[in-house]
Design an enzyme around this catalytic site. Sequence first.
Site, PDB file in Angstrom:
ATOM      1  N   GLN A  19       0.836  -1.204   0.000  1.00 21.87           N
ATOM      2  CA  GLN A  19       0.000   0.000   0.000  1.00 21.87           C
ATOM      3  C   GLN A  19       0.871   1.254   0.000  1.00 21.87           C
ATOM      4  O   GLN A  19       1.242   1.764   1.052  1.00 21.87           O
ATOM      5  CB  GLN A  19      -0.947   0.003   1.204  1.00 21.87           C
ATOM      6  CG  GLN A  19      -1.819   1.219   1.220  1.00 21.87           C
ATOM      7  CD  GLN A  19      -3.231   0.920   1.620  1.00 21.87           C
ATOM      8  OE1 GLN A  19      -3.521  -0.089   2.229  1.00 21.87           O
ATOM      9  NE2 GLN A  19      -4.122   1.816   1.283  1.00 21.87           N
ATOM     10  N   PHE A  20       1.162   1.750  -1.192  1.00 17.46           N
ATOM     11  CA  PHE A  20       2.006   2.934  -1.314  1.00 17.46           C
ATOM     12  C   PHE A  20       1.365   4.164  -0.690  1.00 17.46           C
ATOM     13  O   PHE A  20       2.054   5.099  -0.290  1.00 17.46           O
ATOM     14  CB  PHE A  20       2.382   3.195  -2.783  1.00 17.46           C
ATOM     15  CG  PHE A  20       1.284   3.790  -3.609  1.00 17.46           C
ATOM     16  CD1 PHE A  20       1.195   5.169  -3.780  1.00 17.46           C
ATOM     17  CD2 PHE A  20       0.338   2.981  -4.226  1.00 17.46           C
ATOM     18  CE1 PHE A  20       0.194   5.725  -4.553  1.00 17.46           C
ATOM     19  CE2 PHE A  20      -0.669   3.527  -4.996  1.00 17.46           C
ATOM     20  CZ  PHE A  20      -0.738   4.906  -5.164  1.00 17.46           C
ATOM     21  N   THR A  21       0.041   4.185  -0.569  1.00 15.77           N
ATOM     22  CA  THR A  21      -0.635   5.373  -0.039  1.00 15.77           C
ATOM     23  C   THR A  21      -0.337   5.615   1.439  1.00 15.77           C
ATOM     24  O   THR A  21      -0.652   6.692   1.957  1.00 15.77           O
ATOM     25  CB  THR A  21      -2.163   5.302  -0.254  1.00 15.77           C
ATOM     26  OG1 THR A  21      -2.675   4.166   0.429  1.00 15.77           O
ATOM     27  CG2 THR A  21      -2.505   5.225  -1.738  1.00 15.77           C
TER      28      THR A  21
END
Length: 150
Positions: free
Chosen positions: A78-80
Amino acid sequence: MLTVIQRVSESSVRINGKIKGQIGIGLMVLLGIEEADGQDDIDWLCNKIVNLRIFPDENGVMNKSLLDVNGDLLLISQFTLHASTKKGNRPSYIKAAKPEVAVPLYEKFISSMEKTLGKPIQTGEFGADMMVALVNDGPVTILIDSKNRI
């Protein structure tokens, strides 16, 4: 590396309507990778996650680890998690590692986690549009940043 760890009674991830990974009792872990991360972050986090004493013992006290309860783990990239919201209303993801750096680290994390846990883990798919479902048990949610160990 940033993680959001949730104790779950069940969790799953779907990609294009098909279940890619699914667990019962255990941990659902969201993993955010940045450019500065490396094997040291992976090793430290894997050890920390499987040994977190966040499962109830016979007295209902959070005193058991994932290893103690023989729980499963679902890992979702999850890059966010690295979103910066300091300026404006549109998050910036400049701190998140680019795929050429993040994918090998994600794959190393999976391998290290399986070795540390002593069994295979379930995963999503790096970069895919995923639908994650979970029943947060407790609720218990823990945030861990491998750059903030002291």
